[in-house]
Write an enzyme that holds these catalytic residues in place. Structure first.
Site, PDB file in Angstrom:
ATOM      1  N   LYS A  76       0.857  -1.190   0.000  1.00 48.99           N
ATOM      2  CA  LYS A  76       0.000   0.000   0.000  1.00 48.99           C
ATOM      3  C   LYS A  76       0.883   1.225   0.000  1.00 48.99           C
ATOM      4  O   LYS A  76       1.774   1.355   0.852  1.00 48.99           O
ATOM      5  CB  LYS A  76      -0.876  -0.001   1.266  1.00 48.99           C
ATOM      6  N   LYS A 100       4.484   2.247   8.781  1.00 53.45           N
ATOM      7  CA  LYS A 100       3.260   2.994   9.100  1.00 53.45           C
ATOM      8  C   LYS A 100       2.049   2.057   9.122  1.00 53.45           C
ATOM      9  O   LYS A 100       1.223   2.102  10.038  1.00 53.45           O
ATOM     10  CB  LYS A 100       3.048   4.111   8.065  1.00 53.45           C
ATOM     11  N   LYS A 112       5.377   1.997  -2.621  1.00 55.42           N
ATOM     12  CA  LYS A 112       5.376   3.389  -3.084  1.00 55.42           C
ATOM     13  C   LYS A 112       5.682   3.392  -4.573  1.00 55.42           C
ATOM     14  O   LYS A 112       6.274   2.447  -5.089  1.00 55.42           O
ATOM     15  CB  LYS A 112       6.461   4.190  -2.342  1.00 55.42           C
ATOM     16  N   SER A 364      -7.647   5.393   3.589  1.00 59.48           N
ATOM     17  CA  SER A 364      -7.425   4.647   2.340  1.00 59.48           C
ATOM     18  C   SER A 364      -7.825   3.184   2.542  1.00 59.48           C
ATOM     19  O   SER A 364      -8.430   2.552   1.677  1.00 59.48           O
ATOM     20  CB  SER A 364      -5.956   4.698   1.923  1.00 59.48           C
TER      21      SER A 364
END
Ligand code: NAD
Length: 448
Positions: A76, A100, A112, A364
């Site tokens: 993610k 995170k 990313k 999200s």
């Protein structure tokens, strides 16, 4: 188009993140195998994206997608459009996302993406072709249960809509959950646009209550007046905090009596410049204020400082000048590891980015859940679930820091590392495989 890297931070994000990891490792019982796995990204993809420009010429852009770790769930992470994007930067940001997501206990790993481009130099049609071309190039590496995209620097809801649409075209089936941060009508979630600020607001409220600080007696300075900073300023003002300074890339304003955030926002939206104004209905008047630089804002004598702009803003060169007792990192990586040490010696409480700005990735996740279930939530439901999640995880970070007598950033990494370590070890580690004779290890219950 000239591609420059002038805005790229000089301090390597990955080496700074690694230093923090090393510090946290001293406080966690984690297997060597897990540490070894976490030192390498799982997949790093570099692609070239040919784009037909409006004048008929062809330009080829470099793009990247990194899935750092997916042990706890699909990758993610956002997609950044910036001239300074490089594989090294994307790997660092994917590493950060891994921690995170683990810290927030989301069922995701870290990823990313990015394209080396200055999007301001492209027409809207060129930007659409570039975004769809990027998805064509990385389609095999992403998916609803593989790797999920989101907005980041210089990408927005419209771009996310194009990306979801392109991926669905390739798959020949509507795949809303492959991208989050989409426009509401294309399956976006209520509250996604304000989620980062709402998450940060929740952490600030929960943590400052531990110091018995009353909002009305608390002065705040915010660096960066964009999506996250401006929204957060409004939330804090509504809760009674005194926002005495705000800034953007051109500089800042200071008013000791407190700023009228709605007025500043309205004036900035209309005139593109930042002034301390008070607005009543449609009439706005400029009120007394001082113009300050971003450097001066960071050194203001305030209770709370909120960097909400860029990386590497507080370094060993200016950390000593910081007078705020509490810093909440809304930006990713605004404080370097050298500066961390100076701030700790000064007795400053630093609430880390992976906790403070995690509201965005949390909503999200909610968007992905809603896309998969087809059951859409109200804004009140989203915010209530967001606040409950952030409060829970913030409290745990606080407790770890108190129990182990360590700073809050290290405590956040300790918590994330524990969860990552448990997941990695569940696949078997050296202990498991080296002790073949152990019946308890080799024969789970019910297995003869
Ligand atoms: P944004 O582009 O909307 O706003 C950035 C703001 O920073 C703008 O006001 C800009 O003028 C200002 N700025 C730029 N350079 C500056 C400088 N040198 N000094 C002071 N201000 C400067 O971006 P955003 O979405 O608000 O994100 C801000 C930070 O928060 C980034 O570090 C981003 O990675 C982080 N973040 C944002 C989100 C989100 O959902 N928006 C989520 C997680 C983290």
């Amino acid at each position: 188009m000239t591609i420059t890297a002038k805005d790229k931070p000089k301090i390597s994000l990955l080496s700074d993140a690694s230093k923090r990891l090393e510090k946290a490792l001293k406080h966690v019982d984690i297997s060597e195998d897990a540490i070894a796995r976490l030192q390498h990204p799982k997949t790093s993809l570099s692609v070239s994206i040919p784009v037909r420009m409006d004048d008929g010429s062809l330009k080829v852009f470099s793009g990247y997608r990194v899935r750092y770790d997916d042990t706890r769930g699909a990758g993610k992470g956002g997609v950044r459009y910036h001239p300074g994007v490089s594989l090294d930067e994307v790997q660092s940001l994917a590493f950060w996302m891994t921690f995170k997501c683990a810290l927030l206990d989301l069922p995701f790993g870290g990823a990313k993406g990015g394209i080396t481009v200055n999007p301001k130099e492209l027409s809207k049609a060129e930007l659409e072709r570039l975004s769809r071309g990027y998805i064509d190039a990385i389609a095999d590496a992403i998916g609803i249960d593989v790797d999920i995209l989101a907005p980041d620097v210089y990408t927005n809801a419209v771009i996310m809509g194009w990306m979801m649409d392109q991926y669905s075209t390739i798959q020949r089936i509507l795949c809303r959950g492959v991208v989050t941060g989409k426009p509401l009508t294309l399956g976006g979630s209520e509250g996604r646009d304000t989620a980062t600020a709402m998450g940060a607001f929740t952490v600030i409220q929960a943590m400052l209550s531990k110091f018995a600080l009353q909002p009305r007696e608390t002065t705040v300075a915010i660096q960066g007046f964009g999506n996250a900073g401006a929204t957060l300023a409004g939330l804090l003002e509504d809760a009674g905090y005194k926002i005495v300074a705000v800034s953007d890339s051109k500089g800042g304003i200071y008013a000791s009596q407190g700023l009228d955030i709605a007025g500043v926002t309205e004036h900035k939206n209309q005139s593109r410049e930042m002034k301390a104004v008070y607005c009543q209905d449609t009439v706005c008047s400029i009120v007394e204020h001082q113009v300050i630089s971003n450097e001066e804002l960071l050194a203001l004598d305030v209770d709370v400082l909120i960097p909400a702009a860029l990386e590497n803003q507080i370094t060993q060169d200016n950390a000593q000048a910081v007078k705020a007792k509490y810093i909440f990192e809304v930006a990713n990586g605004p404080i370097t590891s050298d500066a961390d040490q100076i701030l700790a010696q000064q007795g400053t409480y630093v609430f880390p980015d992976i906790l403070v700005n995690a509201g965005g990735v949390t909503v999200s996740y909610f968007e992905w859940v809603q896309n998969r279930s087809g059951w859409y939530w109200t804004l009140a439901e989203v915010n209530q679930r967001l606040q409950a999640k952030i409060e829970l995880e913030a409290e745990q970070v606080w407790q770890i820091s108190q129990d182990l007598k360590i700073d809050l950033r290290t405590a956040a990494y300790v918590q994330a590392l524990k969860r990552l370590g448990e997941a990695l070890d569940a696949k078997g580690n050296r202990n498991y495989f080296a002790h073949q004779e152990s019946p308890s290890l080799n024969k789970p219950e019910g297995v003869k």
